[in-house]
Scaffold this active site. Structure first.
Site, PDB file in Angstrom:
ATOM      1  N   ASN A 160      48.025  36.165  32.054  1.00 36.67           N
ATOM      2  CA  ASN A 160      47.905  37.485  32.668  1.00 36.67           C
ATOM      3  C   ASN A 160      48.473  38.572  31.763  1.00 36.67           C
ATOM      4  OD1 ASN A 160      47.842  39.734  34.453  1.00 36.67           O
ATOM      5  ND2 ASN A 160      48.053  38.401  36.206  1.00 36.67           N
ATOM      6  N   ASP A 161      49.775  38.814  31.842  1.00 40.05           N
ATOM      7  CA  ASP A 161      50.363  39.936  31.112  1.00 40.05           C
ATOM      8  C   ASP A 161      50.265  39.805  29.598  1.00 40.05           C
ATOM      9  OD1 ASP A 161      51.291  41.438  33.423  1.00 40.05           O
ATOM     10  OD2 ASP A 161      52.694  39.793  33.721  1.00 40.05           O
ATOM     11  N   VAL A 162      50.177  38.576  29.084  1.00 44.83           N
ATOM     12  CA  VAL A 162      50.110  38.391  27.632  1.00 44.83           C
ATOM     13  C   VAL A 162      48.760  38.799  27.060  1.00 44.83           C
ATOM     14  CG1 VAL A 162      51.842  36.565  27.637  1.00 44.83           C
ATOM     15  CG2 VAL A 162      49.414  35.967  27.859  1.00 44.83           C
TER      16      VAL A 162
END
Length: 464
Positions: A390-392
């Site tokens: 997700n955030d990566v």
């Protein structure tokens, strides 16, 4: 010191260094671990049987029983643990290392008949072992509980930054008072032990599960420092060197992890670490529309692709889909597709989690690419398959200065020609924010459990 024992310690130290060097690459990691283990075995045998101290036979018997029980338990646990549970195992074992250092400090303090006459530096060393060991022990157990689901991912504590910093000051001040006063009070000692245990719990409790790579790395480093301190206490060079190697390697890895998470080491230790921005409910930033896809459509894209990059995340580990994704990769390669894996430094729940997970399914090490190596290649990728990350992969890290992850190094997935993202739902990642990638016109969302979705994808590809 006995000359033969000194030679054994020297050999052991060399094996530690060689082993650590080999651990730097997946292909040599196994042999490096074995080499370092042999060195540790030599050091243990040498310490027990080659010394200038007269030891009663019963002590040898007790040591032998302890080593036997510990070895059997360790072997059974290591053989039975699943790769997806490896982060929990690392945290648990690391906690026991911290507990050992704390107990050694306690024994040295209580067993010293003239603690008030002991040099201040030695008393400070003993207390450091107690404090650092107890923090590592309790912190590692809390991390273990979070990783295996026994504890909530994030447990908010009101004003926890202030509380944690006060505990740090209290531990340092209390230790300094004991050293300067020359007190031999066991009550003070147990008070310091208690402060360390409580701080370890408070330190890790507010931190979300997605931040665990940095936490585990830092706790491992503290265990190494505690081991080095016990080496000083016993004037044991192999313990000192081993502890320094673990501690320094852990600090370097922690700093690397911090950079990958867009944090500073100071924020890790002094409070802002783990504080995440939660997106306000009901607010739609009009990033665009979500485009859903099916396994059939995703299979068609990959079947006619030349270059495919797979981005694994924690969702892959949760679904235990590492074997299916390897099957997908092999199927694509058999069709003439060039396949690579893009590994973000903090993907998963511990440093190297994705590498370990994929190694279990026998993925070739040569196609595992680190972030800096793979980022320039996304522009040439026909399809990027994101599984559980997700955030990566969130472009907000580049595009939105107001984002809590702004400045965080990410995988440049958005540059690919086509993007397929597999997720269970649109639930936000640890940063609690929308992922701009999901709304990209080139992105198609393949919703569902990773193992089930990938299995369907493999089935579709086999029929083409």
């Amino acid at each position: 010191m006995n000359i033969l024992l000194s030679i054994i310690y020297l050999i052991s130290t060399i094996t530690f260094i060689v082993g650590l060097k080999k651990l730097g690459h997946p292909e040599t990691a196994k042999s490096g671990n074995l080499i370092a283990s042999v060195g540790m075995g030599l050091a243990i045998v040498g310490t027990i049987f080659i010394n200038d101290i007269e030891v009663p036979i019963i002590i040898y018997v007790l040591i032998g029983v302890a080593i036997t029980i510990g070895s059997i338990m360790g072997w059974l646990i290591a053989m039975k643990v699943e790769m997806t549970k490896m982060p929990e195992l690392v945290s648990l074992f690391n906690g026991f290392g911290g507990a050992s250092a704390a107990l050694i400090g306690v024994v040295e303090f209580i067993g010293n008949d003239n603690i008030s006459g002991t040099k201040a530096t030695m008393v400070a060393t003993i207390l450091s072992a107690v404090a650092i060991g107890s923090i590592t022990f309790s912190g590692s157990l809390v991390a273990w509980g979070k990783l295996n689901g026994s504890l909530k991912s994030v447990i908010k504590i009101p004003q926890y930054n202030i509380i944690n910093n006060l505990f740090v000051i209290a531990i340092i001040s209390f230790s300094a008072y004991i050293v300067m006063s020359g007190s031999d009070s066991q009550l003070f000692l147990y008070g310091l032990l208690g402060l360390g245990i409580v701080y370890g719990v408070l330190f890790v409790l507010p931190i979300g599960g997605a931040d665990m790579p940095v936490v585990i790395s830092l706790l491992n480093s503290l265990t190494g420092i505690a081991a080095a301190i016990t080496g000083v206490l016993y004037d044991n060079m192999v313990m000192l060197v081993g502890g320094i190697l673990v501690g320094s390697a852990g600090i370097i890895l922690t700093i690397s992890m911090c950079k990958a998470m867009n944090r500073t080491l100071g924020s890790v230790i002094f409070g802002s670490f783990g504080a995440t921005a939660v997106a306000e409910e009901g607010i739609n930033k009009s990033l665009g529309t979500i485009k859903k896809t099916t396994s059939s459509d995703a299979a068609i894209m990959m079947n006619y692709a030349t270059n495919v990059i797979i981005v694994p995340g924690y969702g892959l580990a949760v679904a235990q889909a590492q074997h299916v994704i390897h099957e997908l990769e092999e199927l694509l390669v058999s069709k003439g597709v060039n396949v690579k894996y893009a590994i973000h430094p903090v993907a998963g729940r511990m440093p190297g989690h994705m590498n370990v997970l994929l190694a279990e399914s026998n993925v070739d090490y040569s196609i595992l690419s680190e972030m800096d190596d793979i980022n320039p290649q996304f522009a040439n990728a026909d399809v990027v398959l994101v599984v559980g990350a997700n955030d990566v992969v969130n472009p907000a890290a580049h595009n939105d200065p107001a984002s809590p992850i702004y400045g965080m190094p990410i995988l440049d997935v958005e540059k690919a020609k086509h993007i397929v993202v597999n997720k269970r739902s649109m639930k936000a990642g640890y940063a609690g924010i929308e992922n701009e990638l999901f709304y990209n016109s080139k992105t198609s969302m393949l919703f569902g459990d990773a193992k089930e979705a990938l299995t369907e994808l493999v089935g579709e590809l086999k029929g083409m």
